[in-house]
Design an enzyme around this catalytic site. Sequence first.
Site, mmCIF file in Angstrom:
data_model
loop_
_atom_site.group_PDB
_atom_site.id
_atom_site.type_symbol
_atom_site.label_atom_id
_atom_site.label_comp_id
_atom_site.label_asym_id
_atom_site.label_seq_id
_atom_site.Cartn_x
_atom_site.Cartn_y
_atom_site.Cartn_z
ATOM 1 N N ILE A 1 36.760 45.273 38.878
ATOM 2 C CA ILE A 1 36.663 43.815 39.042
ATOM 3 C C ILE A 1 36.780 43.420 40.509
ATOM 4 C CG2 ILE A 1 37.450 43.350 36.689
ATOM 5 C CD1 ILE A 1 40.196 42.550 37.893
ATOM 6 N N THR B 1 38.568 45.547 42.514
ATOM 7 C CA THR B 1 39.867 46.112 42.857
ATOM 8 C C THR B 1 39.777 47.460 43.570
ATOM 9 O OG1 THR B 1 39.798 46.795 40.566
ATOM 10 C CG2 THR B 1 41.243 44.980 41.086
ATOM 11 N N GLU C 1 48.700 43.503 40.047
ATOM 12 C CA GLU C 1 49.383 42.267 39.715
ATOM 13 C C GLU C 1 50.696 42.019 40.454
ATOM 14 O OE1 GLU C 1 48.372 43.393 35.788
ATOM 15 O OE2 GLU C 1 47.892 41.344 35.218
HETATM 16 MO MO1 MOS Z 1 45.006 40.902 34.143
HETATM 17 S S1 MOS Z 1 45.709 39.025 33.599
HETATM 18 O O1 MOS Z 1 45.590 41.857 32.866
HETATM 19 O O2 MOS Z 1 43.344 40.818 34.207
#
Ligand code: MOS
Length: 748
Positions: A470, A472, A717
């Site tokens: 994504i 990342t 996160e």
């Molecule tokens: Mo994250 S909120 O698990 O994409």
Amino acid sequence: MNVISTNIGQSVSRIDGFAKVTGQAKYAAEPHPPGLLYGVIVNSPIARGQIAALRDTEARKIPGVVEIMTHRNRPHTALFEKSYVDGLGVPGSPYRPLHDAEIRFNGQPVAIVFAETFEAAREAAMLVEVDYERWPHNADFEAALHQKYMPSKTRSNYVPPKSRGNAPEAYALSPVKVEGRYHLAPEHHNPMEMHATTVIVEDDGTFTVWDKTQGPQSVQAYLTSALSLSGDKVRVHNPYVGGAFGSGLRAQYNVFLAALGAKMLKRSVRVTLTRPQMFTHVFRPEAVMDIALGASPDGTLQSMIVEGVTDTSRFEHNMENIVVWGLINYKCPNATAGYTIAPRDTYTSSDMRAPGATTGVNFFEMAIDEIAYACNMDPLTFRLNNYSDTDAMHDMPLTSKALREAMVQGAQHFGWHDRPMAPGSIRDGNELIGWGMATGIWDAMFSPTSARARLTADGRLHIATAASDIGTGTYTILAQTASEAFSTPIDRIDIELGDSTLPECPTEGGSWTAASAGAAVWLACQILREKLFKALAKGKNIPAWVKQGLEQDNLTLEDGILHGMNENQKIVLSFQDALSLIGQDALEVEETAKPGLRGTISQMRKARFTHSAVFCEVRVDQELGIVRITRLVNAVAAGRIMNPKTAASQVRGAMVMAAGMALHEESLMDERVGRFMNHNFAEYHIPAHADIPDMDVLFVEEKDSEISPLGVKGVGEIGMCGTAAAIANAIFHATGHRHRNLPISPGS
Ligand code: MOS
């Protein structure tokens, strides 16, 4: 020629960077099959009621309009059956786009226009006339709090809090007390790439779907069940994703409506949402948290009481772990927490980067700052004083916790020891300067994942798994993993992701992808190496030196080539030659990495978390109240770091989101119509470059052999957890004023 393999732990630039900056990376709205139809969705302007009349005569007159699909003419599929369960959703009854005339939230799709051009579809969508019968609604969070509840049976990931001691009594007896109500405004997802789906109807009737999702296999499973199709009729691609962080965890209405339109019209369809339409779904729940902390004057926590409420829709029960984090992270003999959800007539709130912890950790860490001050103790010293080496809520050992080291190293890097305790004591002209800190905690998860490794006659190593990148850095860390595991230069490795037909990989999320997909790729490469050596050992026309090397265990694989000895001479064998000797065009394995390889999680009986310590400097204009963040330091303990460059980018990106949470982002509800009104970048402020200072990210050494096969915890996160609190605490230190509402504004 540089043929050295690129190991895990090196700072490698993104291998997908070139494709992205040159426009070769293909996103969900970009495939352009022949005969493509454009779908534009018409959204309800009311929050609750029903469609009384719908007129599309004028809309149908627009040249190029092919069909206008509503609840009246849409085809029937399994999604409309009462028994349908949204496997990707949350407990409750899922919203079913175009099911019937009932309106359940403002922004709900009521029609979709399909046309030969986007412009025609958009024009016609504006001409669809809908009369509504309005029913009373409530979209006000404060009012919703009166109806808060806890669903009796759930199948969500929600973890109920576990009390210890007698917290109310201990609180009453505590000589030092603080208590307060904290409030978080709803925040909407604003990824660069908005939700979009292209459904290509192939000649044989199968659907090739390009969707903006974090899980191609989940969307594939969703579409096959929602549209009553068999599994092999749908294939989902998402090789590149322009940001997601939770908005792409469940299938959004664009993907269902695009596929339903394709099914109805037997033509390829594309549906893209506009930025305002992004505000009709995907938001972090609005929340309140009541926190009461009691301590003795020496700075020892005696009692922690936490009550949290987050919002949900009227039809689904979205739950988050917001109240557990302080109970887990701090040693304190008495602790209790409660949690409920409050329903209102909006779409269901949803996951957004570190869901639950982003809300809960930040508020708890703001309260910790407050009690440290009430004890007249430095907030860092207070945290070290009440440090827990176990999961204090479950009374369970941890696989590792280098939070103490993170606090010490972060403080050192920031220069915390120079900090005067008193608020308002550093000043530069008319600016007040404040220093604040907070800690962060997030789950370190691992999910079983499969990967394929294939060596081909051109000497290249192909890795495939249905993971998503994504933005990342997944492509890059998996290439590094394969490079080290198969001792092959990174430029001879191809990584294939984002395709539902690839080996099974869970939806990207929860910060588990690096640990999980990494372990699968590592395992597949190890097994492929063994398979290559076994084939050489068994082969017929294998040179004697190779056989001997295998027998004497001195045939090695290094830097993409097999090395051995022939009559005291060093000799090498390329992959091409090795494959030709064993008479194969390619050699392939598919392997599944399971939790812990050394035992299941339940066998381990240990809790698993990532930790961080965040330090912040702000300058607050004394007359205007304008807050500028001037320094941010985040010391992260996340096990083994696969690529310090991409990992630090993850933490920095999260700190930017956290700065938005602390100072800017807020979706404003107009209760009269039940709609979030500031649905554009002029009125919904996300941080701009000028809002963000230089940010330093440190990775604290943390060896953890139990957490996952590669010792990796994940970093997607953790940067959200604690950063907003560090900013709020710095504002207190600058001004002496406690703000308990996020985002913080002069009046909050
Ligand atoms: Mo994250 S909120 O698990 O994409």
